[in-house]
Design an enzyme around this catalytic site. Structure first.
Site, mmCIF file in Angstrom:
data_model
loop_
_atom_site.group_PDB
_atom_site.id
_atom_site.type_symbol
_atom_site.label_atom_id
_atom_site.label_comp_id
_atom_site.label_asym_id
_atom_site.label_seq_id
_atom_site.Cartn_x
_atom_site.Cartn_y
_atom_site.Cartn_z
ATOM 1 N N LYS A 92 -14.862 7.883 -3.381
ATOM 2 C CA LYS A 92 -16.107 8.172 -2.657
ATOM 3 C C LYS A 92 -16.682 9.504 -3.119
ATOM 4 O O LYS A 92 -17.893 9.635 -3.340
ATOM 5 C CB LYS A 92 -15.851 8.189 -1.143
ATOM 6 C CG LYS A 92 -15.399 6.824 -0.613
ATOM 7 C CD LYS A 92 -14.764 6.878 0.784
ATOM 8 C CE LYS A 92 -14.036 5.576 1.072
ATOM 9 N NZ LYS A 92 -13.175 5.647 2.277
ATOM 10 N N HIS A 135 0.803 -1.224 0.000
ATOM 11 C CA HIS A 135 0.000 0.000 0.000
ATOM 12 C C HIS A 135 0.834 1.271 0.000
ATOM 13 O O HIS A 135 0.288 2.359 0.167
ATOM 14 C CB HIS A 135 -0.924 0.048 1.213
ATOM 15 C CG HIS A 135 -1.961 -1.023 1.234
ATOM 16 N ND1 HIS A 135 -3.235 -0.844 0.741
ATOM 17 C CD2 HIS A 135 -1.910 -2.293 1.671
ATOM 18 C CE1 HIS A 135 -3.928 -1.964 0.899
ATOM 19 N NE2 HIS A 135 -3.137 -2.868 1.461
ATOM 20 N N LYS A 138 0.718 14.381 1.091
ATOM 21 C CA LYS A 138 -0.651 14.663 0.624
ATOM 22 C C LYS A 138 -0.860 16.159 0.376
ATOM 23 O O LYS A 138 -1.862 16.568 -0.206
ATOM 24 C CB LYS A 138 -1.674 14.134 1.631
ATOM 25 C CG LYS A 138 -1.627 12.602 1.799
ATOM 26 C CD LYS A 138 -2.639 12.140 2.840
ATOM 27 C CE LYS A 138 -2.524 10.661 3.202
ATOM 28 N NZ LYS A 138 -3.131 9.762 2.195
ATOM 29 N N LYS A 189 -8.584 13.458 4.571
ATOM 30 C CA LYS A 189 -7.677 12.307 4.528
ATOM 31 C C LYS A 189 -6.679 12.489 5.662
ATOM 32 O O LYS A 189 -6.646 13.553 6.282
ATOM 33 C CB LYS A 189 -6.931 12.268 3.199
ATOM 34 C CG LYS A 189 -6.316 13.632 2.816
ATOM 35 C CD LYS A 189 -5.596 13.604 1.475
ATOM 36 C CE LYS A 189 -6.510 13.714 0.294
ATOM 37 N NZ LYS A 189 -6.585 12.504 -0.490
ATOM 38 N N ARG A 190 -5.862 11.476 5.957
ATOM 39 C CA ARG A 190 -4.852 11.675 6.982
ATOM 40 C C ARG A 190 -3.937 12.838 6.620
ATOM 41 O O ARG A 190 -3.768 13.169 5.455
ATOM 42 C CB ARG A 190 -4.031 10.391 7.174
ATOM 43 C CG ARG A 190 -4.747 9.331 7.992
ATOM 44 C CD ARG A 190 -5.066 9.808 9.406
ATOM 45 N NE ARG A 190 -3.870 9.846 10.218
ATOM 46 C CZ ARG A 190 -3.540 8.916 11.097
ATOM 47 N NH1 ARG A 190 -4.314 7.877 11.313
ATOM 48 N NH2 ARG A 190 -2.435 9.026 11.813
ATOM 49 N N THR A 222 -8.629 6.340 -1.777
ATOM 50 C CA THR A 222 -9.953 5.751 -1.892
ATOM 51 C C THR A 222 -11.019 6.812 -1.614
ATOM 52 O O THR A 222 -12.146 6.698 -2.095
ATOM 53 C CB THR A 222 -10.140 4.573 -0.916
ATOM 54 O OG1 THR A 222 -9.599 4.952 0.354
ATOM 55 C CG2 THR A 222 -9.437 3.337 -1.418
HETATM 56 C C1 26Q Z 1 3.367 0.398 10.364
HETATM 57 C C2 26Q Z 1 4.244 0.023 11.369
HETATM 58 C C3 26Q Z 1 3.975 0.342 12.682
HETATM 59 C C4 26Q Z 1 2.834 1.058 12.990
HETATM 60 C C5 26Q Z 1 1.947 1.436 11.997
HETATM 61 C C6 26Q Z 1 2.223 1.109 10.677
HETATM 62 C C7 26Q Z 1 1.285 1.511 9.613
HETATM 63 C C8 26Q Z 1 -0.068 1.585 9.864
HETATM 64 C C9 26Q Z 1 -0.951 1.979 8.872
HETATM 65 C C10 26Q Z 1 1.727 1.805 8.342
HETATM 66 C C11 26Q Z 1 0.836 2.182 7.362
HETATM 67 C C12 26Q Z 1 -0.515 2.273 7.612
HETATM 68 C C13 26Q Z 1 -1.512 2.673 6.632
HETATM 69 C C14 26Q Z 1 -1.272 2.909 5.367
HETATM 70 C C15 26Q Z 1 -2.331 3.346 4.461
HETATM 71 O O1 26Q Z 1 -3.437 3.630 4.878
HETATM 72 N N1 26Q Z 1 -2.050 3.409 3.166
HETATM 73 C C16 26Q Z 1 -3.053 3.801 2.208
HETATM 74 O O2 26Q Z 1 -3.699 2.637 1.744
HETATM 75 C C17 26Q Z 1 -4.801 2.957 0.931
HETATM 76 C C18 26Q Z 1 -5.509 1.663 0.575
HETATM 77 O O3 26Q Z 1 -4.768 0.944 -0.341
HETATM 78 C C19 26Q Z 1 -4.358 3.716 -0.292
HETATM 79 O O4 26Q Z 1 -5.489 4.095 -1.019
HETATM 80 C C20 26Q Z 1 -3.550 4.947 0.091
HETATM 81 O O5 26Q Z 1 -3.017 5.573 -1.060
HETATM 82 C C21 26Q Z 1 -2.439 4.557 1.042
HETATM 83 O O6 26Q Z 1 -1.770 5.701 1.506
#
Ligand code: 26Q
Length: 767
Positions: A619, A328, A513, A507-508, A615
Site C-alpha cells: 500500500k 499465512h 515486526k 501494522k499489528r 501487505t
Molecule cells: C488463531 C487462533 C485463535 C485465535 C486467533 C488466531 C489468529 C487470528 C489471526 C491467528 C492469526 C491471525 C492473523 C494472521 C495474519 O494476519 N497474518 C498475516 O497475513 C498477511 C496476509 O497474508 C501477511 O501479509 C502477513 O505477513 C501475516 O503476518
C-alpha cells in the site's frame, strides 16, 4: 440513475425508516439511506450473478476486515463523484460519513487480505463468495491511559448495518454435543470495479434455535431461558483479538466449527437444490481455506457427504478435490492444534472423521512420518494439506520456507500440491480512493484504465525523472502530509509539521515486526541531536500505528516504551525543530487510508524469515513511498519489481539469521557499543516511568535473559538499520529521491490483488 430519481429514493427511505427529511437527517440516518438506495440499485446485477450456473469459489475466513463500504461501493459503481455532488447541492457534506464506524471484523493482514480478495474477485468477474462470522463486536477499539493501551468494545453496528440483508429463511442448525444453535446468514453485496459483477459475502450469526421454551417460561425459570440464549449467542459474540496465537480456547473451537458447518451445509443444500448429483460437487465449487481457522470445514464436508450416502473414501476424494489451503505464518506458536479430547467432547462426529482421516494417511503412507493427530492433538494445517488439492504461501520467500522447513515432510510426499501466490491489495481502495490527487496525476500521464489493469503503471516509469512530474509528485505528497497532519492534530493533539519527513510503521504490534528496533533508532537520533552529533539531520516525524493483543505483555510494553519516548521527545525544546514522535490511537483501515498516502518512509523491518508477506508494504509502495526494510516477505519482490536501488535494505537475510543464531550473544553487542548501551539502558535507568509495573525492565530482560535472548535480533541489526536509515534521511527531498518514489508507484503493478486473484483462478481454482 439520474439525480432526481436518486435523491427521491434517498428521501423516501429516510422518511420510511427514520421519519425525517433530508434536511433533518443526521449522519447515521443519511448513511443508512444512501447505502440502502445503493443496495436497491445493484439488486438486478446481484441476482443475475447469484443465479449463474457455473463453478463458484468460496473463500472461507474467520476474518473479513472490510473497512468503510460506502466510498468503495459508490466508487466501483462509478457514482461517488455524482453522489457527492448531488448531496452537496442539498447541503450534505460527504465527509460526514467519516464518523461512521468501519467494520473491523478482522485483526490485521489476513483479514484485510480477505476483503481485498473479495473486491478483486468481483472486479475481475470471478464468482467468488466469502463465508465467515458476523461478530457482534469486532476488533477492540484502542485507547491510551497514561501511555498504556486499554481496550474498548467495538460496537460496529451502532449506526446499523445497511449493507447486509438478514436471510432468515436460509438459516441452518449447527449441532454441538451439549446444545444446538441456529446459524442465521447475513448477506453483503461485494461490488466489483465497473459494477458488472456483484458477489456475496455471507456472514453467519449464532442464535437460539426456533421455538420458545414455554414450559420453562411457565415455571418462571427465567435464568434457564436466559442462559440458553446466552450460550447460543456467545459463539459469535466477539472476534478473538490475536493476530498470532490463541491456543485451545473452547469458545474459539465453537466459533470455527460453527461457521464452517453452516457454510458447508449451505453449499451442499444449494447444490442439491439445483438438482445436481452429490458426486459432482467438485465440479461446481472450490473452497479456499484462509489459514487453518476454517479447516473444520474439511471433516464437516466428509461427514455431510456420508450422510448423503457416500462412503468415507468417496467423501474424502470429493473433499480433497474441493479444498485448498493458504498458510499465512511460520510462527510455530501460531500453527493451530486442538486437543482431541476437547474435539471429541464438543463435536464427537468430527473427532471420529479426523481419526478415520489419520488412519487413511497411515494406510497410504505407512512410513511417511506424516501425521494429522499426534500426542492427542490434531494439527489443523496438516489436515488441510492432506485433504486438499493445493497449498500456498503468500510471498515467494515465504513459500520457499514452507517447502524447506515448516511443511518439509509434506512437501517431500506431495510436491505438486505446493505453490506460491504472492499477496496483493486492491488499487481502488489503496490508491484511487485514498489518494485521488496522485491518481489524477497518474491518469494525466498515462491515461485512464490503470485502476483495473495495474501493470499499466509501468508507463509512469518514463516520467520518473521528468522535472514537472517530480514537482507535482512532491507537491501532492506535501498535500497528503498536510491532510494527515491536520487529522493527527485533531485526534492526538500532536502537531507534525508537513515539511518534516514522515517515517511510518503501521501494522499489528508484534516482537517479530520489531517496532522496538524503530524505537531504539529514535532514541539514537535523539541523543545524537542532544549531543550535537547530527548537524545535518533532516527534521523527521516518527509515526506509529499498532494494536497489541490484550494479553500480549511484551507488545504492550513496547507501546508504553514508544509512548514514553514520544513524551520525552515532543516536550524537549532542544529537538522540537528536528523530531516529533506520535503513536496514533486506534489504528484501523480508515486511519491507514490517511496514513499510507502521506508517508515518505515505509518501515518494513521484521526479522528476515518472519513476515510471511506483509501487505502494508504494498500500500505504501503504490502511494510512492520507499521501503526501509529487511529482505523479508514480499519486500523481496518489491525490490525485484522496483529495483533494489530504489529501496533501502538492511539487516540479516534469512540465511544470515540462521548463522547468527548458532551462537548469538546479544550481551556482547550491548557491551561493545556505548551508544547502543545508553539507548537500551533507558529501559531501566529511570529515564522513563512505567508506573511501577516493571514492564520496561522486563522488555530489557527480553533482550538478554530467559527464553528470548533477543530472539528477533534487534541488537544484531541495530547498526545496519541506523546506517541505512541515516542514508535515507540524507537522500530525502533530492531529485533522485523523488524519482525513487515515482518508480515505486510505477513498479507496484504486480501487487494488485486482481493479479493475485487471477493467479488463484488459474493455478488453484481452475476457473
Ligand atoms: C488463531 C487462533 C485463535 C485465535 C486467533 C488466531 C489468529 C487470528 C489471526 C491467528 C492469526 C491471525 C492473523 C494472521 C495474519 O494476519 N497474518 C498475516 O497475513 C498477511 C496476509 O497474508 C501477511 O501479509 C502477513 O505477513 C501475516 O503476518
Amino acid at each position: 440513475m439520474e439525480k432526481n430519481k436518486w435523491i427521491k429514493r434517498v428521501c423516501d427511505i429516510l422518511l420510511a425508516n427514520d421519519g425525517v427529511t433530508l434536511e433533518e437527517a443526521d449522519a447515521p440516518a443519511l448513511y443508512r439511506a444512501v447505502s440502502r438506495a445503493t443496495m436497491a440499485e445493484i439488486h438486478p446485477t446481484w441476482r443475475k450473478c447469484r443465479d449463474k450456473k457455473k463453478k463458484r469459489v468460496g473463500y472461507l475466513s474467520a476474518e473479513f476486515l472490510l473497512g468503510r463500504a460506502i466510498h468503495s461501493n459508490l466508487y466501483n459503481l462509478g457514482k461517488l463523484d455524482k453522489v457527492k455532488e448531488w448531496l452537496g447541492e442539498r447541503g450534505v457534506d460527504f465527509t460526514l460519513f467519516e464518523e461512521i464506524e468501519d467494520a473491523a471484523l478482522g485483526n490485521g493482514g489476513l483479514g484485510r487480505l480477505a476483503a481485498c480478495y473479495l473486491e478483486s474477485g468481483a472486479t475481475v468477474g470471478i464468482p467468488l463468495d466469502g463465508y465467515g462470522i458476523r461478530y457482534r463486536y469486532g476488533l477492540f477499539r484502542q485507547t491510551f491511559v497514561s501511555g498504556f493501551q486499554k481496550e474498548e468494545a467495538d460496537d460496529w453496528q451502532r449506526c446499523g448495518d445497511p449493507w447486509s440483508y438478514r436471510r432468515e429463511s436460509e438459516s441452518v442448525e449447527v449441532e454441538f454435543s451439549d446444545f444446538t444453535v441456529r446459524a442465521v446468514p447475513y448477506d453483503t453485496p461485494v461490488i466489483g470495479y465497473g459494477g458488472k459483477t456483484v458477489n456475496t459475502l455471507r456472514l453467519w450469526q449464532s442464535e437460539e434455535p426456533r421455538g420458545f421454551d414455554f414450559e420453562a417460561f411457565d415455571a418462571m425459570q427465567t435464568d434457564r431461558i436466559a442462559k440458553s440464549r446466552m450460550n447460543c449467542e456467545s459463539i459469535t459474540y466477539a472476534l478473538y483479538p490475536n493476530d498470532s496465537t490463541e491456543r485451545g480456547r473452547l469458545l474459539r473451537l465453537r466459533q470455527e466449527y460453527f461457521f464452517t458447518s453452516a457454510t458447508i451445509q449451505d453449499i451442499i443444500r444449494k447444490h442439491k437444490r439445483e438438482g445436481l448429483p452429490i458426486e459432482r460437487l467438485g465440479e461446481y465449487i472450490t473452497l479456499q481455506l484462509n489459514d487453518t481457522h476454517p479447516v473444520f470445514a474439511v471433516p464437516e464436508m466428509i461427514r455431510l457427504l456420508m450422510k448423503e450416502g457416500l462412503d468415507f473414501e468417496a467423501a474424502f476424494v470429493i473433499a480433497r478435490s474441493v479444498f485448498n489451503f493458504t498458510n499465512h505464518t511460520i510462527l510455530g506458536e501460531a500453527l493451530e492444534c486442538w486437543d482431541m479430547k476437547r474435539v471429541r467432547k464438543l463435536i464427537p462426529k468430527i473427532a471420529s472423521i479426523l481419526v478415520r482421516m489419520q488412519r487413511r494417511l497411515e494406510r497410504e503412507l505407512p512410513d511417511g512420518g506424516l501425521f494429522l493427530i499426534k500426542d492427542g492433538r490434531v494439527h489443523m494445517a496438516n489436515v488441510a494439506i492432506y485433504a486438499g488439492s493445493r497449498v500456498n504461501g503468500v510471498a515467494a520467500l515465504h513459500t520457499e520456507i514452507l517447502k524447506e522447513s515448516t511443511f518439509r515432510d509434506w512437501y517431500a510426499h506431495y510436491p505438486e500440491r505446493f505453490l506460491n501466490v504472492t499477496n496483493g491489495v486492491t488499487p481502488r481502495r489503496w490508491l484511487a480512493l485514498c489518494n485521488p490527487q496522485l491518481s489524477d496525476l497518474i491518469t494525466r500521464r498515462i491515461g485512464d484504465g490503470w485502476q483495473n489493469d495495474l501493470e499499466r503503471l509501468r508507463e509512469l516509469g518514463k516520467f520518473a525523472t521528468d522535472p514537472e512530474t517530480r514537482a507535482e509528485f512532491f507537491r501532492i505528497k506535501q498535500e497528503k502530509k498536510a491532510e494527515l497532519s491536520a487529522h493527527i492534530y485533531k485526534k492526538e493533539g500532536i502537531l507534525l509539521p508537513p515539511e518534516f519527513i514522515f517515517d511510518v510503521q503501521a501494522k499489528r504490534l508484534h516482537e517479530y515486526k520489531r517496532q522496538l528496533l524503530n524505537a531504539f533508532s529514535i532514541l539514537y537520533y535523539y541523543f545524537r541531536l542532544k549531543d550535537g552529533l547530527e548537524p545535518d539531520f533532516k527534521p523527521t516525524a516518527f509515526i506509529f500505528g499498532a494494536k497489541a493483543a490484550p494479553a500480549y505483555y511484551m507488545a504492550k510494553a513496547i507501546i508504553k516504551f514508544i509512548k514514553s519516548i514520544a513524551e520525552l521527545v515532543n516536550n524537549d525544546e532542544d529537538v522540537k525543530d528536528k523530531m516529533r514522535v506520535v503513536f496514533v490511537t486506534d489504528y484501523n483501515v480508515s486511519y491507514a487510508e490517511k496514513i499510507m498516502p502521506a508517508a515518505d518512509i515505509s518501515e518494513q523491518i521484521s526479522m528476515a524469515g518472519m513476515e510471511a508477506s506483509g501487505t502494508g508494504n504494498m500500500k505504501f509502495m503504490l502511494n510512492g513511498t520507499v521501503t526501509l526494510g529487511t529482505m523479508d516477505g514480499a519486500n523481496v519482490e518489491i525490490c525485484e519489481e522496483a529495483g533494489i536501488e530504489n529501496e533501502y535494505i538492511f539487516g540479516a537475510t534469512v540465511d544470515e539469521v540462521k548463522r547468527v543464531k548458532e551462537n548469538y550473544d546479544p550481551l556482547a553487542i550491548y557491551n561493545a557499543d556505548p551508544e547502543l548501551r545508553r539507548i537500551v539502558d533507558t529501559l531501566d535507568d529511570g529515564t522513563f516511568d512505567d508506573n511501577g509495573t516493571g514492564m520496561l525492565k522486563a522488555l530489557k530482560g527480553s533482550l538478554f535473559g530467559g527464553w528470548s535472548k533477543d530472539h528477533y535480533l534487534v541488537l544484531h541489526d541495530f547498526r545496519d538499520y541506523v546506517r541505512v536509515k541515516s542514508k535515507l534521511i540524507g537522500d530525502y527531498g533530492t531529485d533522485e529521491f523523488i524519482s525513487k518514489c515515482i518508480r515505486n508507484t510505477a513498479s507496484g503493478g504486480k501487487f494488485s490483488s486482481d493479479r493475485s486473484i487471477l493467479d488463484y483462478a488459474r493455478d488453484v481454482w481452475k476457473i
